[in-house]
Design an enzyme around this catalytic site. Structure first.
Site, PDB file in Angstrom:
ATOM      1  N   THR A  70      -1.823 -13.898  29.319  1.00 39.52           N
ATOM      2  CA  THR A  70      -2.858 -12.451  30.103  1.00 39.52           C
ATOM      3  C   THR A  70      -4.136 -12.527  30.301  1.00 39.52           C
ATOM      4  O   THR A  70      -4.504 -12.065  31.032  1.00 39.52           O
ATOM      5  CB  THR A  70      -1.885 -11.381  29.409  1.00 39.52           C
ATOM      6  OG1 THR A  70      -1.882 -11.676  28.020  1.00 39.52           O
ATOM      7  CG2 THR A  70      -1.155 -11.452  29.733  1.00 39.52           C
ATOM      8  N   PRO A  71      -5.051 -12.777  29.306  1.00 41.49           N
ATOM      9  CA  PRO A  71      -6.128 -12.660  29.127  1.00 41.49           C
ATOM     10  C   PRO A  71      -7.082 -13.916  29.882  1.00 41.49           C
ATOM     11  O   PRO A  71      -7.713 -13.666  30.550  1.00 41.49           O
ATOM     12  CB  PRO A  71      -6.774 -13.367  27.759  1.00 41.49           C
ATOM     13  CG  PRO A  71      -5.405 -13.764  26.584  1.00 41.49           C
ATOM     14  CD  PRO A  71      -4.337 -12.929  27.758  1.00 41.49           C
ATOM     15  N   TYR A 125      -9.896   5.918   5.640  1.00 45.00           N
ATOM     16  CA  TYR A 125     -10.627   4.900   3.900  1.00 45.00           C
ATOM     17  C   TYR A 125     -10.172   5.164   3.225  1.00 45.00           C
ATOM     18  O   TYR A 125      -9.873   4.551   2.699  1.00 45.00           O
ATOM     19  CB  TYR A 125     -11.731   4.148   4.576  1.00 45.00           C
ATOM     20  CG  TYR A 125     -12.283   2.492   5.757  1.00 45.00           C
ATOM     21  CD1 TYR A 125     -11.919   2.200   5.522  1.00 45.00           C
ATOM     22  CD2 TYR A 125     -12.380   3.825   7.080  1.00 45.00           C
ATOM     23  CE1 TYR A 125     -11.702   1.291   6.459  1.00 45.00           C
ATOM     24  CE2 TYR A 125     -12.102   3.017   7.810  1.00 45.00           C
ATOM     25  CZ  TYR A 125     -11.906   1.731   7.947  1.00 45.00           C
ATOM     26  OH  TYR A 125     -12.177   0.753   9.746  1.00 45.00           O
ATOM     27  N   ARG A 163       1.207  -0.951  20.476  1.00 39.70           N
ATOM     28  CA  ARG A 163       1.653  -1.752  20.546  1.00 39.70           C
ATOM     29  C   ARG A 163      -0.208  -2.545  21.157  1.00 39.70           C
ATOM     30  O   ARG A 163       0.125  -1.686  22.248  1.00 39.70           O
ATOM     31  CB  ARG A 163       2.246  -3.140  21.633  1.00 39.70           C
ATOM     32  CG  ARG A 163       3.916  -2.681  20.138  1.00 39.70           C
ATOM     33  CD  ARG A 163       4.152  -3.962  18.664  1.00 39.70           C
ATOM     34  NE  ARG A 163       5.319  -3.538  18.740  1.00 39.70           N
ATOM     35  CZ  ARG A 163       5.546  -2.801  17.410  1.00 39.70           C
ATOM     36  NH1 ARG A 163       4.217  -2.264  17.280  1.00 39.70           N
ATOM     37  NH2 ARG A 163       6.353  -2.713  17.024  1.00 39.70           N
ATOM     38  N   GLY A 180       0.513 -16.014  26.895  1.00 39.44           N
ATOM     39  CA  GLY A 180      -0.619 -16.216  26.066  1.00 39.44           C
ATOM     40  C   GLY A 180      -1.730 -16.212  27.141  1.00 39.44           C
ATOM     41  O   GLY A 180      -2.757 -16.454  27.795  1.00 39.44           O
ATOM     42  N   TYR A 199      -7.627  -5.904  25.660  1.00 37.94           N
ATOM     43  CA  TYR A 199      -6.534  -5.074  25.223  1.00 37.94           C
ATOM     44  C   TYR A 199      -6.298  -3.686  25.112  1.00 37.94           C
ATOM     45  O   TYR A 199      -6.993  -3.042  25.140  1.00 37.94           O
ATOM     46  CB  TYR A 199      -5.485  -5.932  23.985  1.00 37.94           C
ATOM     47  CG  TYR A 199      -5.987  -5.820  23.040  1.00 37.94           C
ATOM     48  CD1 TYR A 199      -6.252  -3.853  22.352  1.00 37.94           C
ATOM     49  CD2 TYR A 199      -6.591  -6.675  22.614  1.00 37.94           C
ATOM     50  CE1 TYR A 199      -6.591  -4.084  21.061  1.00 37.94           C
ATOM     51  CE2 TYR A 199      -7.251  -6.161  21.445  1.00 37.94           C
ATOM     52  CZ  TYR A 199      -7.216  -5.266  20.048  1.00 37.94           C
ATOM     53  OH  TYR A 199      -8.292  -5.162  19.465  1.00 37.94           O
ATOM     54  N   GLU A 236     -16.666   0.687  13.762  1.00 38.71           N
ATOM     55  CA  GLU A 236     -16.032   1.185  14.567  1.00 38.71           C
ATOM     56  C   GLU A 236     -16.826   2.692  15.631  1.00 38.71           C
ATOM     57  O   GLU A 236     -16.214   3.125  16.602  1.00 38.71           O
ATOM     58  CB  GLU A 236     -14.750   2.066  13.652  1.00 38.71           C
ATOM     59  CG  GLU A 236     -14.247   0.604  13.744  1.00 38.71           C
ATOM     60  CD  GLU A 236     -13.103   1.037  12.291  1.00 38.71           C
ATOM     61  OE1 GLU A 236     -13.394   2.298  11.388  1.00 38.71           O
ATOM     62  OE2 GLU A 236     -12.856  -0.321  11.712  1.00 38.71           O
ATOM     63  N   GLY A 279      -0.758 -10.495  18.013  1.00 33.89           N
ATOM     64  CA  GLY A 279      -0.449 -10.074  16.823  1.00 33.89           C
ATOM     65  C   GLY A 279      -1.463 -10.262  16.007  1.00 33.89           C
ATOM     66  O   GLY A 279      -2.558 -10.922  15.605  1.00 33.89           O
TER      67      GLY A 279
HETATM   68  C1  HEM Z   1      -5.079  -4.098  10.357  1.00 39.60           C
HETATM   69  C2  HEM Z   1      -8.159  -4.904   7.059  1.00 39.60           C
HETATM   70  C3  HEM Z   1      -8.622  -0.297   6.192  1.00 39.60           C
HETATM   71  C4  HEM Z   1      -5.108   0.509   9.664  1.00 39.60           C
HETATM   72  C5  HEM Z   1      -5.249  -4.632  10.030  1.00 39.60           C
HETATM   73  C6  HEM Z   1      -6.176  -6.128  10.153  1.00 39.60           C
HETATM   74  C7  HEM Z   1      -6.876  -6.252   8.688  1.00 39.60           C
HETATM   75  C8  HEM Z   1      -7.315  -4.755   8.384  1.00 39.60           C
HETATM   76  C9  HEM Z   1      -7.454  -7.584   8.730  1.00 39.60           C
HETATM   77  C10 HEM Z   1      -5.282  -6.866  11.040  1.00 39.60           C
HETATM   78  C11 HEM Z   1      -6.155  -6.805  12.044  1.00 39.60           C
HETATM   79  C12 HEM Z   1      -5.548  -7.958  13.317  1.00 39.60           C
HETATM   80  O1  HEM Z   1      -4.639  -7.265  14.102  1.00 39.60           O
HETATM   81  O2  HEM Z   1      -5.902  -9.527  13.386  1.00 39.60           O
HETATM   82  C13 HEM Z   1      -8.881  -3.499   6.521  1.00 39.60           C
HETATM   83  C14 HEM Z   1      -9.057  -3.286   5.634  1.00 39.60           C
HETATM   84  C15 HEM Z   1      -9.436  -2.170   5.825  1.00 39.60           C
HETATM   85  C16 HEM Z   1      -9.076  -2.097   6.638  1.00 39.60           C
HETATM   86  C17 HEM Z   1      -9.850  -4.708   5.496  1.00 39.60           C
HETATM   87  C18 HEM Z   1     -10.765  -1.411   4.529  1.00 39.60           C
HETATM   88  C19 HEM Z   1     -11.721  -2.017   4.115  1.00 39.60           C
HETATM   89  C20 HEM Z   1      -8.051   0.833   7.582  1.00 39.60           C
HETATM   90  C21 HEM Z   1      -7.332   2.364   7.030  1.00 39.60           C
HETATM   91  C22 HEM Z   1      -6.366   2.628   8.621  1.00 39.60           C
HETATM   92  C23 HEM Z   1      -6.163   0.764   9.029  1.00 39.60           C
HETATM   93  C24 HEM Z   1      -7.884   3.057   6.563  1.00 39.60           C
HETATM   94  C25 HEM Z   1      -5.960   3.403   8.784  1.00 39.60           C
HETATM   95  C26 HEM Z   1      -5.474   4.018   7.762  1.00 39.60           C
HETATM   96  C27 HEM Z   1      -4.325  -0.342  10.645  1.00 39.60           C
HETATM   97  C28 HEM Z   1      -3.702   0.093  11.611  1.00 39.60           C
HETATM   98  C29 HEM Z   1      -3.638  -2.097  12.018  1.00 39.60           C
HETATM   99  C30 HEM Z   1      -5.165  -2.305  11.071  1.00 39.60           C
HETATM  100  C31 HEM Z   1      -2.233   0.326  11.629  1.00 39.60           C
HETATM  101  C32 HEM Z   1      -2.280  -2.020  13.002  1.00 39.60           C
HETATM  102  C33 HEM Z   1      -1.460  -3.440  11.872  1.00 39.60           C
HETATM  103  C34 HEM Z   1      -0.437  -2.971  12.316  1.00 39.60           C
HETATM  104  O3  HEM Z   1       0.038  -2.097  13.040  1.00 39.60           O
HETATM  105  O4  HEM Z   1       0.063  -3.401  10.727  1.00 39.60           O
HETATM  106  N1  HEM Z   1      -6.659  -4.044   9.368  1.00 39.60           N
HETATM  107  N2  HEM Z   1      -8.091  -2.543   7.796  1.00 39.60           N
HETATM  108  N3  HEM Z   1      -6.280   0.242   8.162  1.00 39.60           N
HETATM  109  N4  HEM Z   1      -5.394  -1.282  10.099  1.00 39.60           N
HETATM  110 FE1  HEM Z   1      -6.881  -2.338   8.695  1.00 39.60          FE
END
Ligand code: HEM
Length: 392
Positions: free
Chosen positions: A270-271, A98, A204, A268, A189, A140, A379
């Protein structure tokens, strides 16, 4: 809760921040991946970076969280936080990540806003960020603590690979080491990390479908322009090892005895297969209306299994819509206006966004309250960013 000091500052700046965030986040990701290229190996999806969907999702969620804090001083948007925390946990996001996101996001904000990023403005948005981050870190930690092991991914061997309709393969994955398997709740998932030709791992998520005891089974729809599904379709063979996460996801089978309406299109399904399988195991007598749309019977993923599960449930009935209809199918796109939904039903939707929007509107028009409608987006979740109906 947002402090009294920050509240007016957020009220004054939320408009401009929300407007600038689509410009801020690409810069944020560029700077973060320049400093931490390792985050693109197994954690972030390169494709989402390229098509811009993940930047929008993250950005939009912070603005949405801020506006929620303004209008609900006493509470948090639990649904949003839970959805993101489950996704994060499936990817192995940890508390120490974070500050990394914070540093690069706030650096990008300061550069974009220039003089408007006064210390007061930065402090107020800092507070929003850490309120949201702390809430997600707590969820988490709870998720990690309730899994059967403490690893992000474990090796699984491809035990079977079958065609599951035109354009879809089903992979049955069995544990390749002694890591204890966390039992999955129907509808959850896993993240699968796949090694790309350049050696980088790409993650994925795939919903678990019914499979043999002690395995994970997924159905993968080919996206020719995608990065990962062509590898799973064309290159991965029986005997290969993939890295697979614990199961996560909070769109799960609504328990109880209210009638269910399971509405899906394409992959869709799958679930819904997981839900129906669970109902069969429970010997459920619930009323279940199963509605599925597809291009044709041939492209309908795991069609036989879907039909079989419905047939095994005394209270279930299936209706289908096909662009190339066969006997008994409705012709064309799904249209719920002519379908009477059982009263008091809980509705679960899964499919492309326009499909779910239409299905949701039709259900609401029939008197189903918004809170009785759940949905799973395959997604990054962008619907929540644009749809005020989510609060209904
Ligand atoms: C996905 C918000 C911090 C890594 C997401 C999603 C949101 C989000 C809204 C999309 C979720 C979905 O698929 O519906 C946030 C917020 C954060 C935060 C508000 C901080 C307050 C972090 C941190 C990491 C991280 C610290 C790691 C370094 C990821 C990854 C995805 C994701 C890897 C998957 C999407 C992708 O691969 O493009 N996050 N996140 N996030 N977040 Fe965060």
């Amino acid at each position: 809760m947002l402090s009294e000091k920050s509240r007016p500052v957020i009220e004054q700046t939320i408009g401009v921040v929300a407007e600038r965030i689509p410009f801020i986040t690409p810069e944020f990701y560029r700077s973060m991946f320049a400093a931490r290229p390792d985050l693109l190996d197994g954690m972030f999806s390169r494709a989402n970076q390229e098509n811009g969907s993940q930047p929008q999702a993250l950005a939009g969620s912070i603005a949405m969280f801020a506006s929620w804090l303004l209008s609900h001083p006493e509470g948090y948007p639990d649904e949003l936080l839970s959805r993101v925390a489950h996704k994060h946990a499936s990817l192995g996001v940890l508390p120490e990540h974070y500050p990394v996101v914070h540093e690069h996001l706030f650096g990008a904000i300061a550069r974009d806003l220039g003089d408007a990023a006064t210390p007061e403005v930065v402090a107020a948005w800092d507070e929003v960020y850490w309120l949201m981050a702390d809430a997600m870190i707590r969820i988490e930690e709870g998720l990690y603590g309730s899994r059967a092991n403490d690893v992000v991914v474990a090796p699984f061997r491809v035990a079977a690979k079958e065609q599951a309709g035109v354009g879809t393969v089903a992979l049955t994955l069995e544990p390749a080491d002694g890591t204890p398997m966390t039992p999955a709740v129907a509808g959850q998932y896993v993240t699968v990390q796949v090694r790309m030709p350049d050696g980088v791992h790409q993650p994925r998520q795939f919903t678990l479908v019914p499979g043999p005891e002690g395995t994970r089974r997924i159905a993968v729809r080919l996206d020719e322009r995608g990065e990962v599904t062509p590898v799973l379709h064309h290159d991965v063979r029986v005997g290969d090892v993939l890295q697979v996460s614990n199961p996560y996801g909070d769109v799960v089978l609504p328990e109880g005895d209210r009638p269910l309406v399971l509405v899906s299109a394409g992959i869709g399904v799958t679930p819904m297969l997981a839900f129906l399988d669970r109902l069969v195991r429970q010997e459920s007598r619930r009323e279940v209306l199963v509605l599925h749309a597809d291009r044709s019977a041939a492209t309908w993923p795991l069609r036989e299994l879907h039909e079989l599960l419905v047939a095994e449930l005394p209270g279930a009935r299936l209706e289908t819509w096909m662009e190339t209809p066969g006997e008994g199918d409705h012709d064309g796109f799904m249209d719920l206006t002519g379908v009477r939904l059982p009263s008091g039903a809980q509705v679960v939707l899964c499919g492309p966004l326009p499909f779910m929007r239409a299905a949701r509107s039709a259900a609401v028009a029939q008197g189903v309250p918004g809170r009785s409608i759940a949905y799973e987006i395959l997604g990054p979740d962008q619907w929540m960013l644009h749809d005020d109906a989510r609060e209904a």
